[in-house]
Design a protein around this motif. Structure first.
Motif, mmCIF file in Angstrom:
data_model
loop_
_atom_site.group_PDB
_atom_site.id
_atom_site.type_symbol
_atom_site.label_atom_id
_atom_site.label_comp_id
_atom_site.label_asym_id
_atom_site.label_seq_id
_atom_site.Cartn_x
_atom_site.Cartn_y
_atom_site.Cartn_z
ATOM 1 N N MET A 1 0.844 -1.168 0.000
ATOM 2 C CA MET A 1 0.000 0.000 0.000
ATOM 3 C C MET A 1 0.897 1.241 0.000
ATOM 4 N N PRO A 2 0.732 2.128 -0.949
ATOM 5 C CA PRO A 2 1.554 3.329 -0.986
ATOM 6 C C PRO A 2 1.277 4.234 0.209
ATOM 7 N N GLN A 3 2.318 4.844 0.685
ATOM 8 C CA GLN A 3 2.183 5.749 1.817
ATOM 9 C C GLN A 3 1.954 7.164 1.294
ATOM 10 N N THR A 4 0.993 7.852 1.887
ATOM 11 C CA THR A 4 0.739 9.226 1.467
ATOM 12 C C THR A 4 1.567 10.159 2.345
ATOM 13 N N SER A 5 1.936 11.278 1.787
ATOM 14 C CA SER A 5 2.766 12.234 2.495
ATOM 15 C C SER A 5 2.019 13.546 2.662
ATOM 16 N N ARG A 6 2.364 14.253 3.703
ATOM 17 C CA ARG A 6 1.771 15.579 3.904
ATOM 18 C C ARG A 6 2.489 16.621 3.059
ATOM 19 N N TYR A 7 3.561 16.212 2.375
ATOM 20 C CA TYR A 7 4.342 17.121 1.539
ATOM 21 C C TYR A 7 4.100 16.806 0.069
ATOM 22 N N SER A 8 4.095 17.832 -0.748
ATOM 23 C CA SER A 8 3.892 17.622 -2.177
ATOM 24 C C SER A 8 5.157 17.034 -2.782
ATOM 25 N N ASN A 9 4.999 16.359 -3.912
ATOM 26 C CA ASN A 9 6.155 15.822 -4.622
ATOM 27 C C ASN A 9 7.116 16.940 -5.002
ATOM 28 N N ASP A 10 6.577 18.070 -5.431
ATOM 29 C CA ASP A 10 7.423 19.203 -5.815
ATOM 30 C C ASP A 10 8.251 19.694 -4.637
ATOM 31 N N GLU A 11 7.616 19.814 -3.486
ATOM 32 C CA GLU A 11 8.301 20.283 -2.280
ATOM 33 C C GLU A 11 9.409 19.305 -1.885
ATOM 34 N N PHE A 12 9.093 18.024 -1.905
ATOM 35 C CA PHE A 12 10.060 16.994 -1.556
ATOM 36 C C PHE A 12 11.224 16.973 -2.540
ATOM 37 N N GLU A 13 10.904 16.953 -3.827
ATOM 38 C CA GLU A 13 11.940 16.892 -4.867
ATOM 39 C C GLU A 13 12.856 18.109 -4.814
ATOM 40 N N ALA A 14 12.306 19.288 -4.586
ATOM 41 C CA ALA A 14 13.114 20.504 -4.545
ATOM 42 C C ALA A 14 14.132 20.451 -3.410
ATOM 43 N N LEU A 15 13.693 20.030 -2.243
ATOM 44 C CA LEU A 15 14.605 19.958 -1.104
ATOM 45 C C LEU A 15 15.643 18.856 -1.306
ATOM 46 N N MET A 16 15.212 17.707 -1.789
ATOM 47 C CA MET A 16 16.151 16.610 -2.033
ATOM 48 C C MET A 16 17.204 17.026 -3.059
ATOM 49 N N ASN A 17 16.773 17.719 -4.112
ATOM 50 C CA ASN A 17 17.716 18.166 -5.130
ATOM 51 C C ASN A 17 18.728 19.159 -4.568
ATOM 52 N N LYS A 18 18.303 20.033 -3.659
ATOM 53 C CA LYS A 18 19.225 20.975 -3.031
ATOM 54 C C LYS A 18 20.289 20.231 -2.214
ATOM 55 N N VAL A 19 19.856 19.236 -1.473
ATOM 56 C CA VAL A 19 20.797 18.458 -0.663
ATOM 57 C C VAL A 19 21.782 17.723 -1.571
ATOM 58 N N MET A 20 21.262 17.075 -2.598
ATOM 59 C CA MET A 20 22.131 16.337 -3.524
ATOM 60 C C MET A 20 23.114 17.272 -4.230
ATOM 61 N N LEU A 21 22.641 18.424 -4.652
ATOM 62 C CA LEU A 21 23.496 19.392 -5.340
ATOM 63 C C LEU A 21 24.613 19.878 -4.416
ATOM 64 N N THR A 22 24.279 20.126 -3.171
ATOM 65 C CA THR A 22 25.284 20.561 -2.202
ATOM 66 C C THR A 22 26.366 19.494 -2.040
ATOM 67 N N LEU A 23 25.973 18.241 -1.925
ATOM 68 C CA LEU A 23 26.951 17.158 -1.795
ATOM 69 C C LEU A 23 27.816 17.059 -3.053
ATOM 70 N N GLU A 24 27.191 17.142 -4.208
ATOM 71 C CA GLU A 24 27.930 17.051 -5.466
ATOM 72 C C GLU A 24 28.881 18.230 -5.634
ATOM 73 N N GLU A 25 28.412 19.443 -5.357
ATOM 74 C CA GLU A 25 29.253 20.631 -5.496
ATOM 75 C C GLU A 25 30.441 20.592 -4.539
ATOM 76 N N SER A 26 30.263 19.939 -3.407
ATOM 77 C CA SER A 26 31.337 19.819 -2.431
ATOM 78 C C SER A 26 32.315 18.708 -2.790
ATOM 79 N N GLY A 27 31.961 17.929 -3.785
ATOM 80 C CA GLY A 27 32.819 16.818 -4.189
ATOM 81 C C GLY A 27 32.830 15.681 -3.180
#
Length: 71
Positions: A1-27
């Motif tokens: 059964m899929p779990q529903t979130s109180r956060y939108s996909n856009d909100e989640f993806e935007a924050l996750m992408n920021k974290v990933m970008l920070t890690l990548e930019e830091s090498g």
């Protein structure tokens, strides 16, 4: 059964992408990335979760993480 979130996909993806970008930019390699993310999780648990609930929440998080990486 899929779990529903109180956060939108856009909100989640935007924050996750920021974290990933920070890690990548830091090498940051895999080990450093996992160490940093682990410490962030520990900080969140220690500052935003009641002491009596921390261990249970950490176990629940670890269980979900293990399930998400099963082949």
């Amino acid at each position: 059964m899929p779990q529903t979130s109180r956060y939108s996909n856009d909100e989640f993806e935007a924050l996750m992408n920021k974290v990933m970008l920070t890690l990548e930019e830091s090498g940051a390699n895999r080990d450093l990335s996992l160490m940093v993310l682990g410490n962030v999780i520990t900080h969140i648990l220690n500052t935003q979760v009641k002491p009596e609930s921390r261990e249970a929440m950490a176990s629940q998080f670890a269980d979900v993480l293990k399930k998400s990486v099963k082949a």
